[in-house]
Every structure is written in C-alpha cells, then in structure tokens.
Design an enzyme around this catalytic site. Structure first.
Site, mmCIF file in Angstrom:
data_model
loop_
_atom_site.group_PDB
_atom_site.id
_atom_site.type_symbol
_atom_site.label_atom_id
_atom_site.label_comp_id
_atom_site.label_asym_id
_atom_site.label_seq_id
_atom_site.Cartn_x
_atom_site.Cartn_y
_atom_site.Cartn_z
ATOM 1 N N TRP A 126 40.789 32.947 42.312
ATOM 2 C CA TRP A 126 40.740 32.508 40.913
ATOM 3 C C TRP A 126 40.644 30.979 40.925
ATOM 4 C CZ3 TRP A 126 45.554 31.291 37.754
ATOM 5 C CH2 TRP A 126 45.250 31.130 36.400
ATOM 6 N N ASP A 206 51.065 36.557 43.617
ATOM 7 C CA ASP A 206 50.572 36.462 42.244
ATOM 8 C C ASP A 206 50.162 37.857 41.787
ATOM 9 O OD1 ASP A 206 49.469 35.812 39.831
ATOM 10 O OD2 ASP A 206 47.888 34.507 40.612
ATOM 11 N N ALA A 208 48.938 39.537 38.584
ATOM 12 C CA ALA A 208 48.464 39.267 37.220
ATOM 13 C C ALA A 208 47.789 40.480 36.587
ATOM 14 C CB ALA A 208 47.491 38.092 37.241
ATOM 15 N N LYS A 241 47.295 40.610 30.761
ATOM 16 C CA LYS A 241 46.288 41.669 30.847
ATOM 17 C C LYS A 241 46.907 43.042 30.591
ATOM 18 C CE LYS A 241 43.774 38.290 32.267
ATOM 19 N NZ LYS A 241 44.003 37.325 33.120
HETATM 20 C C1 LMR Z 1 40.035 35.124 34.310
HETATM 21 O O1 LMR Z 1 40.028 34.889 35.529
HETATM 22 O O2 LMR Z 1 39.009 35.388 33.668
HETATM 23 C C2 LMR Z 1 41.341 35.135 33.584
HETATM 24 O O3 LMR Z 1 42.401 35.063 34.476
HETATM 25 C C3 LMR Z 1 41.402 34.123 32.514
HETATM 26 C C4 LMR Z 1 41.640 32.737 33.026
HETATM 27 O O4 LMR Z 1 42.604 32.122 32.577
HETATM 28 O O5 LMR Z 1 40.879 32.256 33.864
#
Ligand code: LMR
Length: 390
Positions: A126, A206, A208, A241
C-alpha cells in the site's frame, strides 16, 4: 515564509477519485480506491451500522471528550475477533485510532520510540505504508512480496529476516494483501511465525481487511500464528472496510507483550503521540462498532452482510479467472487471490489507454478494486483490457 514551500504531488490514488468523478461517460468503471461496491455499484451504509447509529442517536447523552485512547469499549470489543476468543487478555492493550492509517502511524511512531531504526517490508505494498515510514523518519528496507509464479515470496522474506539487524521491525499484511491480493498461505504463516521469532525483529501486523478474504476467523490465521510465538508485536487494525465506515475513520492500535510495564508504556507513548497529532480520535464510527459488537442480533446482521460482500467478490473473481487469457494478461491467478485487490501486469501506457479510451479507472500500479466490477460492466472491462493489452 510560505513562498519557501515546494509544490507536492497529489496522492495518485485519491486524485483518481476526482478524475473518475469528472468523467462524463455514463459507462465509466471505477476500479480505483478500495471501497466495496454492491452489484449495483453502490457503497451503502451497512444495515447493522444504520441500526447502531439509530441506537446511538437515541441513547448517546454526551459528546464530552473521551481522551486520546478513544472509546475503550470499542477497542476491547474487537479483541476476540482480532486475537481470538482464547487470547491471553493480560498480554494485549490497545487504543482507538483514526482509521487504519492512524493505526499504522501510531505503530510506526511507537516502534521508533522503542528503538526501531528500519522497517522491512515486502513490495509492492500500500503506497501509504512507505509514506508513513518516511514521515516518521525511519529507513525502509524492501524485499519482493510476489514470486515470478505469482505466489507469496517466502524466500524473499526469509532472506530479509536473515539479514536483519538489531533495531529492525517487519511490516506484514495480515490478509487480503494490498495491492496484489497475494496472501501468504497457512503453511507459510506457520514458517513466518518461527522465522520472525528467531530473527528477533519486531513484527508490525497490519490487518485492514479482516473478513473480506476467507472469513473473520480465517483471515486472522497469520496474525494469530505470529502472535502465538513472538514475545512482542504491534498491530494496526482498520474497521473502515469490514464495517464500511471509510469516511468515519475507525481503527485501532494494539501492543502485545507479556511484560506489563512495556505494555503500559506502549499505550502511554501511543497516547502522547495521539495527543500531539489528533488529540482524540473521532467517536461516531467506533461507537457504532461497539454497539454492534455488544448486541448479538446486530453482530449476526453485520457478519451476514460481510458474508454477502465476500460472496459477491468471489463471484467477480470467478468471472475474471474464467476469462483465462485476456490479451497478454493471464487472468487465472485472480481466482485465488484474496480481498478487494489484484494487480494486472499492464504498463503505464496501457493503464492510461484503458482510462482514456474505455473509461476504466485503475491505480497507476495496475491495481484494480475487483468490487468495482458488476454483472453490468464486467464484460465491458474484459473487452477493454483485451483491447489495450492486445
Ligand atoms: C486503498 O488502498 O484504496 C485504501 O486503503 C484507501 C486508502 O486510504 O488508500
């Protein structure tokens, strides 16, 4: 003074939301930011959340400050879901954070205060992970997350852990890897738990997307396995989420250790970081989660809604993998990947072309949010991909 400021690049993923909104084409397809969508392309408020919000409206008698740790009823109600019903409660404490981002920020800041100098992390990851590590002022050491065959690269993690130094932490995605959808298998997690323990690095887990992969319990397998073996760890959790609370920013930061003083100090440090950053986390969404988790009927409703989301995503993945080969793209792996995301092996020109020619919006990495695909647009998407990846 202010003229000294440098222009900053817009966050690419968030900029994509604006680009998509500004596109007048009615058949445009948004596969950008990670929000769940129904088969109608909507992101409705969970029914369980609506019911909890109604209860909150009727029963909340004050909006006075709670403190930097937020709603501890919420923080504690999540513990059996994240850590397991039998987890030793004396080893874990947590605090509320503004979303998964706030939780990761707290984890990385607390790690730094504890003496961590470098964060080992599989890439791609990410994009905000690297930004947070840089903002906190730690060094990022990357290794490959995916093998050429498309599986999670345990050897790369092994090599990174073997070269670890005192003062290292490793950041691991608990499930539904963002952006690849490629998770470690259970057998790999079994090895990872032993490897991380032997290496002495501090794990930062993490989580999420719990519940968006194989189920709430199943998606916690890796985290629980690691926590069963390591002496200490930090956890960043997001409800954005799995409760659909995105804009309400609902997350939690936990520390795990059997050293009671270290546990108390981890929380005390988290609290001072929170106080100087956002003072106190926003209450509303966390209060709604607490109300759901303290009511058996609402919990059952929430879990059923989560099942429905997972079923729909499984349908999308099945349809995509059934397309097998689309131009140069082998679609088969999408069928076994987990969560909201998968990454398509297409280049920047092709990503731009699919947007400009066909109105398909995806991240610059080739990441797609598979929940953006519906019965009404999936064939168009496959055809568009075939066109640009011919
Ligand atoms: C994403 O990766 O699309 C989500 O986790 C939203 C974000 O905050 O980036």
């Amino acid at each position: 003074m202010l003229k000294n400021l440098q222009q900053q690049p817009a966050d690419a993923l968030l900029a994509l939301i604006k680009l998509h909104n500004a596109d007048p084409r009615v058949d445009k397809i948004d596969l950008g930011v990670g929000v769940y969508r129904t088969s109608d392309g909507a992101t409705p408020v969970f029914k369980a959340i609506k019911a909890a919000e109604q209860k909150l409206l009727e029963t909340q008698d004050s909006k006075a400050y709670l403190g930097p740790e937020g709603d501890m009823g919420f923080v504690h109600a999540l513990i059996p879901y994240v850590f397991g019903k039998d987890f030793d409660r004396s080893k874990v404490e947590g605090m509320q954070a503004p979303g998964g981002t706030g939780a990761v920020r707290l984890a990385v800041e607390v790690a730094k205060r504890a003496g961590v100098k470098r964060i080992l992390m599989g890439t791609p990851s990410w994009p905000n992970h690297a930004q947070i590590v840089a903002a906190v002022g730690l060094e990022l050491v990357t290794f490959k997350h995916v093998t050429a065959e498309g599986t999670a690269d345990l050897n790369a993690l092994k090599t990174a852990l073997a070269a670890a130094q005192p003062g290292d932490a490793v950041l691991l995605h608990g499930c539904c890897h963002n952006p690849t959808g490629v998770d470690y298998t259970k057998a790999q997690w079994d090895e990872i738990a032993a490897l991380v323990t032997a290496s002495g690095v501090l794990p930062i887990l993490d989580l999420a997307y719990q519940g968006l992969g194989d189920g709430m319990e199943e998606d916690a397998y890796g985290l629980r396995k690691v926590l069963a073996e390591v002496p200490e760890a930090l956890v960043a959790y997001s409800c954005d989420k799995n409760f659909g609370l995105y804009r309400d920013r609902v997350g939690a930061f936990y520390a795990v250790t059997s050293d009671a003083t270290a546990l108390a100090n981890a929380m005390a440090n988290g609290s001072t970081i929170a106080r100087a950053s956002w003072s106190m986390p926003p209450d509303h969404g966390a209060a709604a989660v607490r109300l759901i988790l303290s009511d058996a009927d609402l919990t059952a409703l929430w879990l059923a809604e989560l099942d429905e989301m997972r079923d729909r995503m499984a349908w999308v993945r099945e349809r995509l993998s059934a397309a097998q080969q689309v131009g140069t793209v082998n679609m088969a792996p999408l069928g076994i990947q987990k969560g909201l995301f998968s990454m398509l092996p297409i280049n920047g020109d092709q990503i731009l072309a699919i947007r400009e020619k066909h109105g398909v919006y995806m991240a610059g990495s080739g990441r797609i949010n598979i929940a953006g695909l519906t019965n009404g647009n999936i064939d168009k998407f496959i055809a568009a991909l075939g066109d640009v990846a011919a």
